[in-house]
Motif scaffolding. Structure first.
Motif, PDB file in Angstrom:
ATOM      1  N   SER A   1      -1.113   1.138   1.686  1.00  0.00           N
ATOM      2  CA  SER A   1      -0.691   0.929   3.066  1.00  0.00           C
ATOM      3  C   SER A   1      -1.883   0.619   3.950  1.00  0.00           C
ATOM      4  CB  SER A   1      -0.006   2.190   3.593  1.00  0.00           C
ATOM      5  OG  SER A   1       0.074   2.159   4.982  1.00  0.00           O
ATOM      6  N   GLN A   2      -1.671  -0.261   4.921  1.00  0.00           N
ATOM      7  CA  GLN A   2      -2.720  -0.558   5.881  1.00  0.00           C
ATOM      8  C   GLN A   2      -2.697   0.389   7.063  1.00  0.00           C
ATOM      9  OE1 GLN A   2      -5.059  -3.059   5.545  1.00  0.00           O
ATOM     10  NE2 GLN A   2      -4.232  -3.115   3.486  1.00  0.00           N
ATOM     11  N   ALA A   3      -1.631   1.250   7.101  1.00  0.00           N
ATOM     12  CA  ALA A   3      -1.540   2.128   8.262  1.00  0.00           C
ATOM     13  C   ALA A   3      -2.662   3.128   8.230  1.00  0.00           C
ATOM     14  CB  ALA A   3      -0.209   2.854   8.273  1.00  0.00           C
ATOM     15  N   SER A   4      -3.345   3.331   9.315  1.00  0.00           N
ATOM     16  CA  SER A   4      -4.383   4.347   9.415  1.00  0.00           C
ATOM     17  C   SER A   4      -4.145   5.177  10.660  1.00  0.00           C
ATOM     18  CB  SER A   4      -5.769   3.696   9.467  1.00  0.00           C
ATOM     19  OG  SER A   4      -5.838   2.779  10.514  1.00  0.00           O
TER      20      SER A   4
ATOM     21  N   GLN B   1       0.201   4.489  17.049  1.00  0.00           N
ATOM     22  CA  GLN B   1       0.672   4.222  15.705  1.00  0.00           C
ATOM     23  C   GLN B   1       1.834   3.227  15.787  1.00  0.00           C
ATOM     24  OE1 GLN B   1      -1.161   4.886  13.349  1.00  0.00           O
ATOM     25  NE2 GLN B   1      -0.750   6.872  12.412  1.00  0.00           N
ATOM     26  N   PRO B   2       2.185   2.545  14.688  1.00  0.00           N
ATOM     27  CA  PRO B   2       3.274   1.571  14.740  1.00  0.00           C
ATOM     28  C   PRO B   2       4.592   2.193  15.172  1.00  0.00           C
ATOM     29  CG  PRO B   2       2.297   1.675  12.538  1.00  0.00           C
ATOM     30  CD  PRO B   2       1.582   2.649  13.374  1.00  0.00           C
TER      31      PRO B   2
ATOM     32  N   ILE C   1       3.932   7.619  10.826  1.00  0.00           N
ATOM     33  CA  ILE C   1       4.791   6.430  10.869  1.00  0.00           C
ATOM     34  C   ILE C   1       6.228   6.845  10.595  1.00  0.00           C
ATOM     35  CG2 ILE C   1       5.299   4.190   9.838  1.00  0.00           C
ATOM     36  CD1 ILE C   1       2.392   3.817   9.298  1.00  0.00           C
ATOM     37  N   GLN C   2       7.118   6.424  11.460  1.00  0.00           N
ATOM     38  CA  GLN C   2       8.541   6.747  11.325  1.00  0.00           C
ATOM     39  C   GLN C   2       9.344   5.492  11.614  1.00  0.00           C
ATOM     40  OE1 GLN C   2       9.198   9.981  10.528  1.00  0.00           O
ATOM     41  NE2 GLN C   2      11.362   9.621  10.210  1.00  0.00           N
TER      42      GLN C   2
ATOM     43  N   PHE D   1       3.418  -3.026  13.324  1.00  0.00           N
ATOM     44  CA  PHE D   1       2.982  -3.274  11.950  1.00  0.00           C
ATOM     45  C   PHE D   1       4.092  -4.027  11.221  1.00  0.00           C
ATOM     46  CE2 PHE D   1       1.505  -0.899   7.821  1.00  0.00           C
ATOM     47  CZ  PHE D   1       1.116  -2.101   7.274  1.00  0.00           C
ATOM     48  N   PRO D   2       3.944  -5.336  10.985  1.00  0.00           N
ATOM     49  CA  PRO D   2       5.010  -6.079  10.311  1.00  0.00           C
ATOM     50  C   PRO D   2       5.189  -5.597   8.872  1.00  0.00           C
ATOM     51  CG  PRO D   2       3.032  -7.426  10.473  1.00  0.00           C
ATOM     52  CD  PRO D   2       2.782  -6.191  11.292  1.00  0.00           C
TER      53      PRO D   2
END
Length: 624
Positions: A302-305, A507-508, A552-553, A534-535
């Protein structure tokens, strides 16, 4: 009388237990101690954990002996208690769960994440000693878990086979979903271990269900060997000094059937899991029969940070370029995240940066070893971006990796290079990254690092000494609005602003109603907010982010729309959803923060162009 473990595993999927160390931590026991010594100091606590897992439905219980080896116990002055601790671990488990539940002796890698330089003679000595005690104490099987290298696993297995024909479970902790740390393809490693006498082979730790399922699917079906999986409860987060995990017990229940469909005959949990997670696995596997379909592959990393932050608005010279804060007060302003590479090849990164500049992104933001995974220095890449691409770099600064000395030195380097936009973040704990033997520093919290960088803007060092001139850092703070109590999250955000944060990056967000609630809840703040978008790349990516990545939710609507979509169809729908969210976001926020999934910068280029082309009225199709 129960059948031997080898026979039981051949019949049906068995339920393993969950974490010991992280569960003890959740129960309030301290870190930085030998949890294995609790076999002697707190036997009632250890026995109660075993009982809880058995009551939840675990059919196999691991002894609390993972690090009960001479080399590891020596860190605590306990090297002379190897036999006592291991024997007590078996006795406690057996007494707690009785004879109807299998008890397996847990053996961790001696070299582990950071012990590559430990001599083979020492590794062999430690394995032989621990194996001998566990076998002599009457275990039903042995579990070799969290091994990174095939060679060390093979050594331990050969030592067991010289002593016993007991059932042996071998579990790798993998950083690359296709090969071991010593470069052996997983399929080859599994075949070799099977030939050397392993009864069950699989994976534990390092990843949540999605990552381990992906690794599991690299194993060819013709191996004809029971597989085992003990995933973490998602990616750990560090919140207010506490390590927390995001994957819910319900998610583990859903994942259990996917694991079973993929051939797993032993399914349990590792770091972050609790008796509640095991209860859901047991519930999901009751009456299980193999599905006609193959398990769904998991997404890549995942790119989420997790974003947290630092410092106040430096007053730029009259001829200075307008800061992000200046721009966002005047128009829609776009920050795009593009993570540094994990190897030495920067060609794709630089191509993405150029494409995003051409699309008129205002800044490119780069994480600082996000998720504690080693990446190229964002300081070096930031300098290259300025020199070669001519786009503003915005670098993250993690509290995890540097002490006070290193952090100030790092910031002084940024200032010398003219890189003045930074994002100060707490940073994910090192033990959960790709070098788990490394240390997390955390000399500073995210609030403190904001204040300290702000102090550099006054020309004062962290020590209080003058620096001859002032820095001019513009610093952002993180905001996670995907929480149950948004008002409490806003209160935390207010503290970051009080510490000196100049702007906010969220966050996204995947719910248009939440975007509107954020706007309403933060309208009193005097700093700009960049709303995170975040696509999504696929349906699998959506489920991974929702269930395993902290902060992230996804809304039910988004998950339904992405369900089953992969490849180009998944990316297309992900971009469409992002555009609809942008329509809502741009009506309330000038700041837009786009995150690039898996280096697919064409997606964020498209979204950047979409923002730039948006009409002032924003009269577009409502989100559905």
């Amino acid at each position: 009388m129960k059948p031997d473990l080898r026979t039981a595993l051949a019949r049906k999927p068995l339920v393993g237990d969950g974490a010991m160390a992280t569960y003890l931590y959740q129960l309030g026991l301290p870190v930085g101690v030998s949890f294995e010594e609790f076999n002697l100091l707190k036997p009632d606590v250890i026995a109660d954990v075993h009982r809880q897992y058995a009551a939840a439905g675990a059919e196999i219980i691991e002894t609390n002996t993972y690090s009960a080896q001479q080399n590891k116990l020596a860190r605590y002055g306990l090297e002379h208690k190897v036999e006592e601790i291991n024997a007590a671990g078996v006795a406690l488990a057996r007494r707690a769960v009785g004879d109807n539940v299998y008890v397996v002796g847990s053996i961790g890698a001696v070299r582990g994440g950071a012990g590559k330089n430990i001599r083979t003679a020492v590794v062999k000595r430690d394995f032989e000693e621990q194996i001998g005690v566990l076998l002599g104490s009457g275990v039903d099987g042995l579990l070799l878990e969290t091994f990174f290298d095939l060679e060390e696993m093979s050594l331990a297995l050969s030592l067991i086979r010289k002593k016993s024909d007991i059932s042996v479970i071998c579990q790798f902790a993998v950083e690359d979903p296709e090969r071991t740390r010593d470069g052996i393809p997983l399929a080859e490693a599994f075949r070799r271990l099977k030939g050397e006498g392993a009864d069950v082979i699989g994976f534990n730790c390092r990843s949540g269900p999605a990552g381990i399922l992906r690794a599991l699917e690299t194993i060819p079906p013709d191996l004809s060997l029971p597989l085992s999986v003990f995933p973490n409860a998602g990616i750990p987060d560090y919140v207010d000094g506490q390590v927390v995990y995001s994957a819910t017990p319900e998610y583990f229940g859903l994942s259990a059937r996917k694991f079973a469909d993929a051939g797993a005959k032993l399914i349990g949990g590792c770091c972050g899991t609790t008796p509640e997670h095991i209860a859901e696995i047991a519930k999901a596997l009751r009456g299980y029969s193999p599905a006609a379909h193959a398990a769904v592959p998991a997404p890549a990393e995942s790119q989420a940070s997790v974003i947290e932050a630092a410092s106040a608005p430096a007053e730029p010279p009259q001829d200075a370029e307008p800061s992000i804060v200046d721009l966002v007060r005047e128009r829609h302003t776009i920050i795009v995240e593009l993570d540094p590479p994990r190897d030495l090849d920067i060609a794709r990164f630089m191509a993405g940066a150029q494409a995003l500049k051409d699309a008129k992104a205002d800044a490119l933001t780069m994480a600082d070893n996000s998720l504690a995974v080693t990446r190229m220095s964002n300081l070096a890449l930031a300098a290259l971006l300025k020199e070669r691409v001519g786009i503003r770099p915005l670098a993250h600064i993690a509290c995890r990796d540097r002490n006070l000395i290193g952090t100030q030195s790092h910031m002084m380097g940024f200032d010398a290079l003219g890189i003045d936009h930074v994002l100060a973040v707490t940073g994910d704990p090192a033990k959960f990254g790709d070098l788990p033997g490394s240390s997390s520093v955390y000399d500073l919290t995210s609030f403190e690092i904001i204040r300290m960088i702000k102090q550099l803007n006054e020309g004062i060092a962290f020590s209080g000494k003058p620096l001859k001139q002032k820095a001019k850092f513009v610093v952002g703070a993180a905001f996670n609005p995907n929480v149950k109590h948004l008002d409490k999250a806003v209160q935390r955000l207010e503290r970051k602003i009080s510490a000196g944060a100049d702007y906010i990056m969220t966050q996204p967000v995947y719910d248009p109603e939440l975007i509107e609630r954020i706007a309403e809840s933060t309208k009193h703040l005097n700093v700009p907010i960049f709303l995170g978008i975040f696509p999504l790349a696929s349906g699998r990516n959506a489920e991974y982010l929702h269930n395993e990545v902290p902060g992230i939710q996804l809304s039910d609507v988004v998950r339904q729309r992405m369900s089953g979509l992969e490849g180009a169809a998944g990316r297309a729908e992900g971009v469409k959803i992002a555009e609809e969210l942008l329509d809502v976001a741009m009506a309330h926020f000038n700041g837009i923060y786009l995150m690039t999934p898996f280096m697919a910068y064409d997606m964020t280029v498209s979204l950047t162009e979409y923002v730039r082309s948006a009409s002032p009225s924003l009269n577009r199709t409502p989100f559905k």
